[in-house]
Design a protein around this motif. Sequence first.
Motif, PDB file in Angstrom:
ATOM      1  N   ILE A 157      64.176  57.346  -7.011  1.00  0.00           N
ATOM      2  CA  ILE A 157      65.215  56.347  -7.275  1.00  0.00           C
ATOM      3  C   ILE A 157      66.486  56.709  -6.518  1.00  0.00           C
ATOM      4  CG2 ILE A 157      64.250  55.759  -9.531  1.00  0.00           C
ATOM      5  CD1 ILE A 157      66.533  57.353 -10.818  1.00  0.00           C
ATOM      6  N   GLY A 158      67.339  55.737  -6.353  1.00  0.00           N
ATOM      7  CA  GLY A 158      68.592  55.949  -5.641  1.00  0.00           C
ATOM      8  C   GLY A 158      69.183  54.629  -5.222  1.00  0.00           C
ATOM      9  N   ALA A 159      70.436  54.659  -4.842  1.00  0.00           N
ATOM     10  CA  ALA A 159      71.127  53.437  -4.435  1.00  0.00           C
ATOM     11  C   ALA A 159      70.583  52.914  -3.109  1.00  0.00           C
ATOM     12  CB  ALA A 159      72.627  53.712  -4.314  1.00  0.00           C
ATOM     13  N   ASN A 160      70.885  51.668  -2.811  1.00  0.00           N
ATOM     14  CA  ASN A 160      70.528  51.088  -1.529  1.00  0.00           C
ATOM     15  C   ASN A 160      71.184  51.894  -0.407  1.00  0.00           C
ATOM     16  OD1 ASN A 160      69.375  49.163   0.199  1.00  0.00           O
ATOM     17  ND2 ASN A 160      71.267  47.983   0.251  1.00  0.00           N
ATOM     18  N   GLY A 161      70.417  52.248   0.619  1.00  0.00           N
ATOM     19  CA  GLY A 161      70.947  53.020   1.733  1.00  0.00           C
ATOM     20  C   GLY A 161      70.906  54.523   1.539  1.00  0.00           C
ATOM     21  N   ALA A 162      70.300  54.981   0.442  1.00  0.00           N
ATOM     22  CA  ALA A 162      70.250  56.420   0.168  1.00  0.00           C
ATOM     23  C   ALA A 162      69.274  57.159   1.077  1.00  0.00           C
ATOM     24  CB  ALA A 162      69.885  56.666  -1.297  1.00  0.00           C
ATOM     25  N   GLY A 163      68.327  56.433   1.685  1.00  0.00           N
ATOM     26  CA  GLY A 163      67.336  57.063   2.550  1.00  0.00           C
ATOM     27  C   GLY A 163      65.916  56.990   2.020  1.00  0.00           C
ATOM     28  N   LYS A 164      65.708  56.232   0.957  1.00  0.00           N
ATOM     29  CA  LYS A 164      64.396  56.181   0.311  1.00  0.00           C
ATOM     30  C   LYS A 164      63.322  55.596   1.230  1.00  0.00           C
ATOM     31  CE  LYS A 164      65.687  53.596  -3.162  1.00  0.00           C
ATOM     32  NZ  LYS A 164      67.012  53.211  -2.583  1.00  0.00           N
ATOM     33  N   SER A 165      63.616  54.457   1.857  1.00  0.00           N
ATOM     34  CA  SER A 165      62.639  53.833   2.754  1.00  0.00           C
ATOM     35  C   SER A 165      62.367  54.707   3.974  1.00  0.00           C
ATOM     36  CB  SER A 165      63.135  52.452   3.201  1.00  0.00           C
ATOM     37  OG  SER A 165      63.197  51.555   2.113  1.00  0.00           O
ATOM     38  N   THR A 166      63.393  55.400   4.446  1.00  0.00           N
ATOM     39  CA  THR A 166      63.206  56.304   5.590  1.00  0.00           C
ATOM     40  C   THR A 166      62.203  57.389   5.255  1.00  0.00           C
ATOM     41  OG1 THR A 166      65.455  55.907   6.387  1.00  0.00           O
ATOM     42  CG2 THR A 166      64.381  57.925   7.136  1.00  0.00           C
ATOM     43  N   LEU A 167      62.234  57.879   4.020  1.00  0.00           N
ATOM     44  CA  LEU A 167      61.277  58.910   3.611  1.00  0.00           C
ATOM     45  C   LEU A 167      59.848  58.380   3.668  1.00  0.00           C
ATOM     46  CD1 LEU A 167      60.617  61.695   2.524  1.00  0.00           C
ATOM     47  CD2 LEU A 167      61.099  60.851   0.220  1.00  0.00           C
ATOM     48  N   LEU A 168      59.625  57.170   3.186  1.00  0.00           N
ATOM     49  CA  LEU A 168      58.278  56.601   3.239  1.00  0.00           C
ATOM     50  C   LEU A 168      57.826  56.402   4.684  1.00  0.00           C
ATOM     51  CD1 LEU A 168      58.150  53.954   0.351  1.00  0.00           C
ATOM     52  CD2 LEU A 168      57.555  56.381   0.310  1.00  0.00           C
ATOM     53  N   LYS A 169      58.735  55.954   5.531  1.00  0.00           N
ATOM     54  CA  LYS A 169      58.386  55.777   6.949  1.00  0.00           C
ATOM     55  C   LYS A 169      58.029  57.104   7.599  1.00  0.00           C
ATOM     56  CE  LYS A 169      61.251  51.652   7.636  1.00  0.00           C
ATOM     57  NZ  LYS A 169      62.471  51.100   8.282  1.00  0.00           N
ATOM     58  N   ALA A 170      58.724  58.167   7.210  1.00  0.00           N
ATOM     59  CA  ALA A 170      58.403  59.493   7.758  1.00  0.00           C
ATOM     60  C   ALA A 170      57.011  59.934   7.319  1.00  0.00           C
ATOM     61  CB  ALA A 170      59.447  60.519   7.309  1.00  0.00           C
ATOM     62  N   ILE A 171      56.639  59.637   6.083  1.00  0.00           N
ATOM     63  CA  ILE A 171      55.317  60.039   5.575  1.00  0.00           C
ATOM     64  C   ILE A 171      54.206  59.401   6.392  1.00  0.00           C
ATOM     65  CG2 ILE A 171      53.740  59.877   3.604  1.00  0.00           C
ATOM     66  CD1 ILE A 171      56.257  60.002   1.789  1.00  0.00           C
ATOM     67  N   VAL A 172      54.374  58.139   6.768  1.00  0.00           N
ATOM     68  CA  VAL A 172      53.313  57.437   7.502  1.00  0.00           C
ATOM     69  C   VAL A 172      53.492  57.498   9.013  1.00  0.00           C
ATOM     70  CG1 VAL A 172      52.786  55.906   5.573  1.00  0.00           C
ATOM     71  CG2 VAL A 172      54.460  55.189   7.283  1.00  0.00           C
ATOM     72  N   GLY A 173      54.410  58.336   9.481  1.00  0.00           N
ATOM     73  CA  GLY A 173      54.544  58.555  10.917  1.00  0.00           C
ATOM     74  C   GLY A 173      55.366  57.533  11.660  1.00  0.00           C
ATOM     75  N   LEU A 174      56.125  56.698  10.952  1.00  0.00           N
ATOM     76  CA  LEU A 174      56.954  55.691  11.615  1.00  0.00           C
ATOM     77  C   LEU A 174      58.322  56.224  12.009  1.00  0.00           C
ATOM     78  CD1 LEU A 174      56.102  52.559   9.442  1.00  0.00           C
ATOM     79  CD2 LEU A 174      55.335  53.042  11.772  1.00  0.00           C
ATOM     80  N   GLU A 175      58.726  57.360  11.425  1.00  0.00           N
ATOM     81  CA  GLU A 175      59.976  58.018  11.793  1.00  0.00           C
ATOM     82  C   GLU A 175      59.700  59.494  12.047  1.00  0.00           C
ATOM     83  OE1 GLU A 175      62.692  56.681  12.512  1.00  0.00           O
ATOM     84  OE2 GLU A 175      62.559  54.688  11.616  1.00  0.00           O
ATOM     85  N   PRO A 176      60.081  60.033  13.211  1.00  0.00           N
ATOM     86  CA  PRO A 176      59.854  61.460  13.490  1.00  0.00           C
ATOM     87  C   PRO A 176      60.793  62.331  12.660  1.00  0.00           C
ATOM     88  CG  PRO A 176      61.113  60.453  15.261  1.00  0.00           C
ATOM     89  CD  PRO A 176      60.717  59.334  14.348  1.00  0.00           C
ATOM     90  N   ILE A 177      60.293  63.466  12.214  1.00  0.00           N
ATOM     91  CA  ILE A 177      61.126  64.386  11.451  1.00  0.00           C
ATOM     92  C   ILE A 177      61.726  65.426  12.392  1.00  0.00           C
ATOM     93  CG2 ILE A 177      59.848  64.008   9.326  1.00  0.00           C
ATOM     94  CD1 ILE A 177      58.399  66.627   9.769  1.00  0.00           C
ATOM     95  N   THR A 178      62.943  65.863  12.077  1.00  0.00           N
ATOM     96  CA  THR A 178      63.637  66.831  12.930  1.00  0.00           C
ATOM     97  C   THR A 178      63.620  68.239  12.357  1.00  0.00           C
ATOM     98  OG1 THR A 178      65.746  66.215  11.888  1.00  0.00           O
ATOM     99  CG2 THR A 178      65.155  65.084  13.927  1.00  0.00           C
ATOM    100  N   THR A 179      63.324  68.361  11.053  1.00  0.00           N
ATOM    101  CA  THR A 179      63.087  69.673  10.448  1.00  0.00           C
ATOM    102  C   THR A 179      61.968  69.535   9.430  1.00  0.00           C
ATOM    103  OG1 THR A 179      64.624  69.412   8.564  1.00  0.00           O
ATOM    104  CG2 THR A 179      65.554  70.272  10.631  1.00  0.00           C
ATOM    105  N   GLY A 180      61.324  70.655   9.110  1.00  0.00           N
ATOM    106  CA  GLY A 180      60.346  70.693   8.040  1.00  0.00           C
ATOM    107  C   GLY A 180      58.970  70.192   8.414  1.00  0.00           C
ATOM    108  N   SER A 181      58.183  69.872   7.389  1.00  0.00           N
ATOM    109  CA  SER A 181      56.804  69.434   7.608  1.00  0.00           C
ATOM    110  C   SER A 181      56.340  68.570   6.445  1.00  0.00           C
ATOM    111  CB  SER A 181      55.866  70.641   7.749  1.00  0.00           C
ATOM    112  OG  SER A 181      55.843  71.396   6.540  1.00  0.00           O
ATOM    113  N   ILE A 182      55.280  67.803   6.693  1.00  0.00           N
ATOM    114  CA  ILE A 182      54.643  66.978   5.672  1.00  0.00           C
ATOM    115  C   ILE A 182      53.158  67.321   5.655  1.00  0.00           C
ATOM    116  CG2 ILE A 182      54.149  64.639   4.861  1.00  0.00           C
ATOM    117  CD1 ILE A 182      56.606  63.691   6.439  1.00  0.00           C
ATOM    118  N   THR A 183      52.656  67.649   4.480  1.00  0.00           N
ATOM    119  CA  THR A 183      51.253  68.024   4.325  1.00  0.00           C
ATOM    120  C   THR A 183      50.577  67.054   3.373  1.00  0.00           C
ATOM    121  OG1 THR A 183      51.800  70.354   4.656  1.00  0.00           O
ATOM    122  CG2 THR A 183      49.677  69.875   3.648  1.00  0.00           C
TER     123      THR A 183
END
Length: 260
Positions: A36-62
């Motif tokens: 949960i979080g306000a609009n613009g908090a980055g929630k949708s960006t996280l989902l896009k990163a999970i499915v490979g639509l946004e490249p990550i600059t640190t860390g990893s997803i397993t």
Amino acid sequence: MSELLTIDSISVSYGSIKALRDVSVRVEQGDIVCLIGANGAGKSTLLKAIVGLEPITTGSITYQGHCIAEAGSSDAKKMFPFFGKRLGSSNNLRTDEIAGRGVALVPEGRRVFADMTVEENLDMGAFLVRDEQKIAQKKEEMYDFFPILGARRKQKTRSLSGGEQQMMAIARALMSSPRLLLLDEPGLGLAPLIIQDIFEKIAIINREEGVTVFLVEQNALMALKASKQGYVMENGRIVLDDLSANLLQNDKVKAAYLGE
């Protein structure tokens, strides 16, 4: 229970803007987990990163114990293309490869194919399935689960109401028989009774089909009531995580997201 999805200290940037900052999330097999979080908090960006639509600059997803995204491996591939998979693509899967491993995303705003029929939209959800008999069987299952879709299978999607389109977007995602269902704002713009119906369907999908659900939702009350574990995101960071039942009683969550 074992971890199905592990997000470990990832960041995502849009140019000089950091959309996600050192985000870590754990999703256990068989659970419903909400963010949960306000609009613009980055929630949708996280989902896009999970499915490979946004490249990550640190860390990893397993996912299922295998790395599907890792910061830096794309750069390594560019520097040493002759090493091919070993340096690059094995740790940064394409979106279709991630989908092929059992991850399905229902995007914010539904993103239906408006000029295609309900049935054609469902066929699009099965684009990775090669067995025509399985596709036909899965469509009938979706029509049974969402009877309104069965009644309107030959109608253009643009003629459906917002709630019906949301049901169809979920059904489209389920056509690939995913193990992990990512839902981005399933209640957005819908009437309260329709939202209630959608969340009841999500619970059934999780309980009876055994599908793990990661739910992003601005309606904090509905999301926390529906889930086992919850995360709160502000300005691209996870600021709270706990059992959802505990977050419902958290004074900060009550004040910021529950209107209490």
